[in-house]
Design an enzyme around this catalytic site. Structure first.
Site, PDB file in Angstrom:
ATOM      1  N   ASP A 112       0.849  -1.205   0.000  1.00 45.76           N
ATOM      2  CA  ASP A 112       0.000   0.000   0.000  1.00 45.76           C
ATOM      3  C   ASP A 112       0.875   1.242   0.000  1.00 45.76           C
ATOM      4  O   ASP A 112       2.066   1.187   0.321  1.00 45.76           O
ATOM      5  CB  ASP A 112      -0.965   0.024   1.204  1.00 45.76           C
ATOM      6  CG  ASP A 112      -0.247   0.139   2.549  1.00 45.76           C
ATOM      7  OD1 ASP A 112       0.818  -0.503   2.720  1.00 45.76           O
ATOM      8  OD2 ASP A 112      -0.732   0.875   3.431  1.00 45.76           O
TER       9      ASP A 112
ATOM     10  N   GLU B 254       0.117  -0.973   5.887  1.00 44.33           N
ATOM     11  CA  GLU B 254       1.205  -0.438   6.710  1.00 44.33           C
ATOM     12  C   GLU B 254       1.059   1.060   6.875  1.00 44.33           C
ATOM     13  O   GLU B 254       1.292   1.603   7.956  1.00 44.33           O
ATOM     14  CB  GLU B 254       2.567  -0.772   6.070  1.00 44.33           C
ATOM     15  CG  GLU B 254       3.744  -0.567   7.007  1.00 44.33           C
ATOM     16  CD  GLU B 254       4.304   0.844   7.029  1.00 44.33           C
ATOM     17  OE1 GLU B 254       5.095   1.152   7.911  1.00 44.33           O
ATOM     18  OE2 GLU B 254       3.935   1.655   6.164  1.00 44.33           O
TER      19      GLU B 254
HETATM   20  N1  BES Z   1       8.815   3.277   5.202  1.00 42.18           N
HETATM   21  C1  BES Z   1       8.136   3.958   6.240  1.00 42.18           C
HETATM   22  C2  BES Z   1       8.850   3.884   7.573  1.00 42.18           C
HETATM   23  C3  BES Z   1      10.096   4.717   7.632  1.00 42.18           C
HETATM   24  C4  BES Z   1      10.067   6.044   7.299  1.00 42.18           C
HETATM   25  C5  BES Z   1      11.259   4.158   8.044  1.00 42.18           C
HETATM   26  C6  BES Z   1      11.215   6.818   7.355  1.00 42.18           C
HETATM   27  C7  BES Z   1      12.403   4.909   8.117  1.00 42.18           C
HETATM   28  C8  BES Z   1      12.389   6.241   7.764  1.00 42.18           C
HETATM   29  C9  BES Z   1       6.739   3.392   6.412  1.00 42.18           C
HETATM   30  O1  BES Z   1       6.116   3.072   5.209  1.00 42.18           O
HETATM   31  C10 BES Z   1       5.874   4.462   7.045  1.00 42.18           C
HETATM   32  O2  BES Z   1       5.720   5.496   6.487  1.00 42.18           O
HETATM   33  N2  BES Z   1       5.296   4.158   8.190  1.00 42.18           N
HETATM   34  C11 BES Z   1       4.340   5.009   8.825  1.00 42.18           C
HETATM   35  C12 BES Z   1       3.699   4.202   9.896  1.00 42.18           C
HETATM   36  C13 BES Z   1       2.546   4.857  10.598  1.00 42.18           C
HETATM   37  C14 BES Z   1       1.387   5.133   9.697  1.00 42.18           C
HETATM   38  C15 BES Z   1       2.093   4.023  11.766  1.00 42.18           C
HETATM   39  C16 BES Z   1       5.040   6.252   9.367  1.00 42.18           C
HETATM   40  O3  BES Z   1       6.164   6.155   9.861  1.00 42.18           O
HETATM   41  O4  BES Z   1       4.446   7.333   9.290  1.00 42.18           O
HETATM   42 ZN    ZN Z   2       5.491   5.065   4.336  1.00 49.22          ZN
END
Ligand code: BES
Ligand code: ZN
Length: 459
Positions: A89, A154
């Site tokens: 997603d 996610e």
């Molecule tokens: N890929 C990201 C996580 C991430 C972002 C890791 C920057 C390292 C550096 C992931 O897809 C993401 O965006 N996760 C969300 C999770 C939230 C909705 C619970 C986030 O971090 O905002």
């Molecule tokens: Zn993300």
């Protein structure tokens, strides 16, 4: 054998890129209900590719939200089992007018492939599928046992994944989790991430008069809900950038002097960082470096605010309501439940009696620190060195991947975070891109990871 795998990856570069483009054309925006059929189509796309490359037991499991895709290859008896997790997603692409090419019309410009999800996380999922594909076509087998879990929620906090993991503990049993959904410290600098922040996402609604009022006819006699909202938001931080919610910092693990020294030793160019972000000065909690602030300290951010008249020209009103979305990034050992409760209590306390304030809770995820003294981390370090010709650095990151804590708590599994994004890949923003060189080096590193783990004597 690995030589043939590497040659195959190299000769299929263009085909791999075309495959990724097809993946990126599916607008799998999980937060936006009208995209539900697209998200399902995307799940089927991933499943079809898993079947095509020869994975078994491939299944698209529906949830009350978006489906979870699973596939496995378990014909390496005595070898370790890797659970590779990723997500298909993506975040909403808006504002559309800021994209130089359509968010779902993947386009190569210069060294990059531009599209929503290019790095986060379709490109990084795809490079694993292609690495596994190369192993399977060239050798007819994989060096390790592999289970793939690719979910579709996610970006909205994985609301149905915990239940799936709990219900499928046997199926998901493994030795280690591998995730490529993080970034590298810099271009040419491979990185292993050992810490992610958690998140709790809140919404504050402030209700004033039952409808907008003439600001002359009524102004002075009632509280303005947008003003009340602004006052509440302002009160959440002090001038030192510290969050004022009582108890907020109680469970924060302080940085050790050793870790502070390790972070300070990374070649971080603060000026370049500031310039790239387009700000005149950096800001944050007093007493901490920029990397410490992003990686190891909790934060509170207003994500958006809505209320009253914002159209062209002027309209004299007292608005009826105001609304703000506020999220907090958490660090070990803070928990989303406790922080959400403290936030609710504090906002309720700050609310003046002249308006009605309601607080809602959206997505959340726990913070994690992953062990670096495991053989899978060694395998990742060797693999990255093969892929990039340079030893990886160890970093933490400020973003969140909620299921990492679940893998540890429910399955007892450590996670290795081997990411190939870049700090300027513009994930979640307009013109998200994946550096193509890192896409290929990522494929090579992934192929090596499975190879190296197969050689490790864990099992
Ligand atoms: N890929 C990201 C996580 C991430 C972002 C890791 C920057 C390292 C550096 C992931 O897809 C993401 O965006 N996760 C969300 C999770 C939230 C909705 C619970 C986030 O971090 O905002
Ligand atoms: Zn993300």
């Amino acid at each position: 054998m690995i030589d043939r795998v590497l040659v195959s990856i190299d000769t299929h570069r263009d085909a791999s890129l075309e495959g990724l483009k097809a993946f990126l054309r599916i607008p799998s925006v999980s937060t936006h209900p009208p995209h539900k059929p697209d998200v399902l189509r995307c799940a089927e796309f991933v499943a079809a590719e898993m079947r095509r490359i020869g994975l078994r037991q491939v299944e698209v499991t529906p949830t009350t939200g978006h489906p979870i895709v699973y596939g496995e290859w378990l014909d390496a008896p005595g070898k370790p089992t890797v659970l590779m997790y990723g997500h298909y997603d993506v975040q909403p692409p808006e504002p559309l007018d800021l994209w130089d090419s359509g968010p779902f019309d993947p386009t190569v410009r210069g060294d990059n492939l531009y599209a929503r999800g290019a790095t986060d996380d379709k490109g990084q999922v795809w490079l694993h599928l292609k690495a596994l594909d190369a192993h399977l076509t060239q050798t007819g087998r994989l060096p390790v046992n592999v289970k793939l879990l690719i979910e579709g929620e996610e970006e909205i906090g994985s609301p149905h994944l915990d239940a799936y993991v709990r219900a499928n503990q046997d199926r998901l049993r493994a030795d280690v989790v591998l995730i490529s959904d993080t970034t590298m410290f810099d271009y040419d600098q491979p990185s292993i991430c050992y810490g992610l922040r958690g998140l709790v996402y809140m919404e504050i609604e402030v209700q004033g008069p039952s409808k907008d009022l003439h600001s002359g006819g009524f102004g002075g006699s009632v509280a303005n809900p947008v003003q009340a909202l602004a006052e509440i938001l302002t009160a959440l931080k002090d001038p030192d950038g510290r969050i004022t919610i009582p108890g907020f910092y109680d469970d924060v693990q302080p940085l050790t002097p050793e870790e502070r020294a390790a972070l300070a030793a990374l070649p971080f160019d603060e000026d370049a960082y500031r310039t790239r972000l387009g700000v005149s000065a950096l800001a944050g909690e007093t007493g901490y470096s920029t990397l410490e602030r992003i990686w190891a300290r909790p934060t509170l951010e207003v994500n958006g605010i809505l209320g009253g008249f914002t159209g062209e020209g002027s309209k004299t009103i007292i608005p009826s309501r105001g609304m703000a979305k506020v999220s907090m990034r958490l660090v070990p050992d803070q928990t989303p439940d406790r922080i959400a409760a403290l936030f609710e209590e504090h906002v309720t306390r700050l609310a003046p009696p002249t308006v009605t304030v309601t607080v809602k809770r959206h997505s959340s995820g726990k913070p994690v620190l992953t062990p670096t003294d495991q053989s899978a981390v060694q395998a990742a370090a060797h693999a990255l060195e093969r892929g990039f010709g340079k030893k990886p650095v160890f970093i933490r990151e400020g973003g969140s991947i909620p299921v990492v804590a679940t893998f540890r708590e429910v399955l007892g599994l450590p996670t290795v975070l081997m990411g190939f994004g870049l700090p300027d890949c513009d994930a979640h923003a307009p013109n998200e891109k994946f550096n193509l060189k890192n896409f290929y080096r990522g494929m090579v590193s992934a192929a090596w990871f499975y190879e190296e783990l197969g050689k490790s004597s864990d099992k």
